[in-house]
Scaffold this motif. Structure first.
Motif, mmCIF file in Angstrom:
data_model
loop_
_atom_site.group_PDB
_atom_site.id
_atom_site.type_symbol
_atom_site.label_atom_id
_atom_site.label_comp_id
_atom_site.label_asym_id
_atom_site.label_seq_id
_atom_site.Cartn_x
_atom_site.Cartn_y
_atom_site.Cartn_z
ATOM 1 N N ALA A 219 9.723 -38.163 7.388
ATOM 2 C CA ALA A 219 9.601 -37.129 6.485
ATOM 3 C C ALA A 219 8.833 -35.910 7.054
ATOM 4 N N ASP A 220 8.133 -36.171 7.990
ATOM 5 C CA ASP A 220 7.314 -34.926 8.463
ATOM 6 C C ASP A 220 7.601 -34.328 9.547
ATOM 7 N N VAL A 221 9.101 -34.412 9.968
ATOM 8 C CA VAL A 221 9.728 -33.934 11.035
ATOM 9 C C VAL A 221 10.101 -32.515 10.183
ATOM 10 N N ASP B 244 18.258 -40.717 15.867
ATOM 11 C CA ASP B 244 19.675 -40.888 15.990
ATOM 12 C C ASP B 244 20.346 -39.737 15.671
ATOM 13 N N SER B 245 19.769 -39.029 14.884
ATOM 14 C CA SER B 245 20.831 -37.852 14.340
ATOM 15 C C SER B 245 20.733 -36.874 15.354
ATOM 16 N N VAL B 246 19.546 -36.879 16.112
ATOM 17 C CA VAL B 246 19.475 -35.832 17.352
ATOM 18 C C VAL B 246 20.243 -36.318 18.286
ATOM 19 N N SER C 64 25.562 -31.158 19.327
ATOM 20 C CA SER C 64 24.764 -29.798 19.760
ATOM 21 C C SER C 64 23.276 -30.093 20.224
ATOM 22 N N GLY C 65 22.899 -31.346 20.032
ATOM 23 C CA GLY C 65 21.440 -31.797 20.251
ATOM 24 C C GLY C 65 20.796 -31.323 19.070
ATOM 25 N N TRP C 66 21.324 -30.972 17.905
ATOM 26 C CA TRP C 66 20.421 -30.731 16.721
ATOM 27 C C TRP C 66 20.778 -31.853 15.773
ATOM 28 N N GLY C 67 19.880 -32.383 15.179
ATOM 29 C CA GLY C 67 20.224 -33.417 14.249
ATOM 30 C C GLY C 67 20.349 -32.645 12.865
ATOM 31 N N VAL C 68 21.580 -33.101 12.039
ATOM 32 C CA VAL C 68 21.740 -32.263 10.761
ATOM 33 C C VAL C 68 21.036 -33.070 9.493
ATOM 34 N N VAL C 69 20.276 -32.307 8.679
ATOM 35 C CA VAL C 69 19.540 -32.947 7.824
ATOM 36 C C VAL C 69 20.339 -32.543 6.402
ATOM 37 N N VAL C 70 20.684 -33.694 5.754
ATOM 38 C CA VAL C 70 21.456 -33.546 4.301
ATOM 39 C C VAL C 70 20.528 -34.076 3.258
ATOM 40 N N LEU D 19 17.454 -30.766 12.641
ATOM 41 C CA LEU D 19 16.174 -31.241 13.587
ATOM 42 C C LEU D 19 16.282 -30.795 14.934
ATOM 43 N N LYS D 20 15.062 -30.802 15.391
ATOM 44 C CA LYS D 20 15.119 -30.683 16.893
ATOM 45 C C LYS D 20 14.326 -31.738 17.629
ATOM 46 N N SER D 21 15.035 -32.040 18.890
ATOM 47 C CA SER D 21 14.684 -33.317 19.478
ATOM 48 C C SER D 21 13.243 -33.180 19.648
#
Ligand code: ATP
Ligand code: MG
Length: 347
Positions: A250-252, A303-305, A310-316, A326-328
């Motif tokens: 949650a705090d990412v 895992d999303s990252v 693209s190396g970016w995690g997608v938050v939904v 999200l950034k790794s």
């Protein structure tokens, strides 16, 4: 339920070796361990499908040898390693057999069976079929429905999901947790899959060869502090990843969609009706990675990252609408904070 100094031997072969275990009421306790270490035997001694050699097993405070074995057996739901349906009976009859034996009327048992079919995600058209007319996954769902039909507060489940593909398996696991959150039964669940044990278990008993318990505790305790080398190796190389299941993501920080910078800037997230629809690069669209549902675990975040092209995690959000990226680096930083926290060390 309690095992007290329980032994089971076949000739010279001790397959359950001084089992002492208190099984918490209303929780899921998982027996996990390598093949042949006595999980099924231990489970079956509870309802006396296997008679133990010495010791005591208490069920609801009562010695389980005090009642006739057939009565004891009927008083608990039981799912076999392979669904174990009766081949010459229809699905609805398979589910209602035990309630009928326990004196429930035919009509009531049938309507309850149909309801349970629904609960495990099968519609009423399955009721009249025979086990041979079902896929492995469907048969296992029926096995679970049948166990739930016994109104007992105790459910014994022996690798109920082992014969199905990973997608169906994940589905059944989720369904079991959903049911358990309202039913609150005492479930003993056998598996040799550590991931399944961690996901489902409120408590986990790790069995070692020779029918001995190597460790009993919450999944988190076992991952954090394996009791010995055997447990550590059984928990596996992915232990570090698995631990992240217990840490909140949650705090990412969540970045806006336009936050992408080099070296990823050529990637563009496609969004349709507010939902992610793959990553665009040049004139191609590549399917996205796993989505991070806001508030999920750190393992989901990582895992999303890692799975994102693209190396970016997608938050939904829960509805699947894109909230950001999200950034790794941020995820790794969060794992670092979590690590320090875990051992009570300040940064
Ligand atoms: N009826 C029997 N006679 C002799 N030995 C038996 C009998 N039943 C089980 N065993 C032995 O007891 C040991 C434990 O078997 P059990 O079925 O409890 O293992 P398990 O942990 O459930 O394994 P798996 O993960 O393969 O299902 C094994 O070595 C098995 O060969
Ligand atoms: Mg077994």
């Amino acid at each position: 339920m309690e095992f007290k100094s329980v032994f089971k031997t076949y000739g010279d072969n001790t397959v359950v070796d001084n089992l002492n275990l208190s099984i918490p009421e209303g929780k899921i306790t998982v027996f996990v361990g390598p093949s042949g270490c006595g999980k099924t035997t231990s489970l079956r001694m509870i309802n006396r499908m296997v008679e133990y050699t010495s010791g005591t097993i208490l069920v609801n405070g009562e010695d389980n040898t005090a009642r006739p074995a057939h009565e004891l057996r009927r008083s608990m739901g039981y799912v076999l390693q392979q669904a174990g349906l009766m081949p010459h009976r229809t699905i609805v009859d398979n589910i209602s057999t035990v309630p009928r034996l326990n004196g429930v009327s035919a009509r009531q048992a049938k309507s309850q069976a149909l309801e349970l079919l629904n609960t495990v995600g099968l519609d009423e058209s399955f009721a009249k079929r025979y086990p041979s007319q079902l896929s492995g996954g469907q048969a296992q769902r029926v096995g679970v429905a049948r166990a739930l039909a016994s109104e007992s507060s105790i459910l014994l489940m022996d690798e109920p999901f082992s014969a199905v593909d990973p997608v169906v398996r994940a589905d059944l696991q989720k369904e079991l947790l959903r049911l358990q959150s309202t039913l609150g039964r005492t479930i003993i669940f056998v598996t040799h899959d550590m991931d399944e044990a961690i996901l489902l278990g409120d408590y986990v008993a790790v069995f070692a060869r020779g029918g001995r318990i190597a460790q009993f505790g919450t999944p988190e305790e076992i991952l954090r502090e394996p009791a010995d080398d055997f447990v550590a190796s059984f928990v596996g190389r992915d232990r570090g990843m698995r631990r992240l299941t217990f840490a909140s993501g949650a705090d990412v920080p969540i970045h806006p969609l336009d936050a992408q910078q080099t070296p990823w800037q050529q990637w563009q997230l496609n969004v349709e009706d507010g939902r992610p629809a793959g990553w665009r690069i040049d004139d191609r669209v590549i399917p996205g990675g796993s989505l991070f549902v806001a508030g999920g675990t750190l393992r989901d975040a990582l895992d999303s990252v890692l799975s994102s092209p693209s190396g970016w995690g997608v938050v939904v959000n829960e509805q699947g609408q894109v909230l950001g990226l999200l950034k790794s680096d941020d995820v790794l930083e969060a794992t670092e904070r979590e690590r320090l926290n875990r051992y009570g060390v300040s940064a």
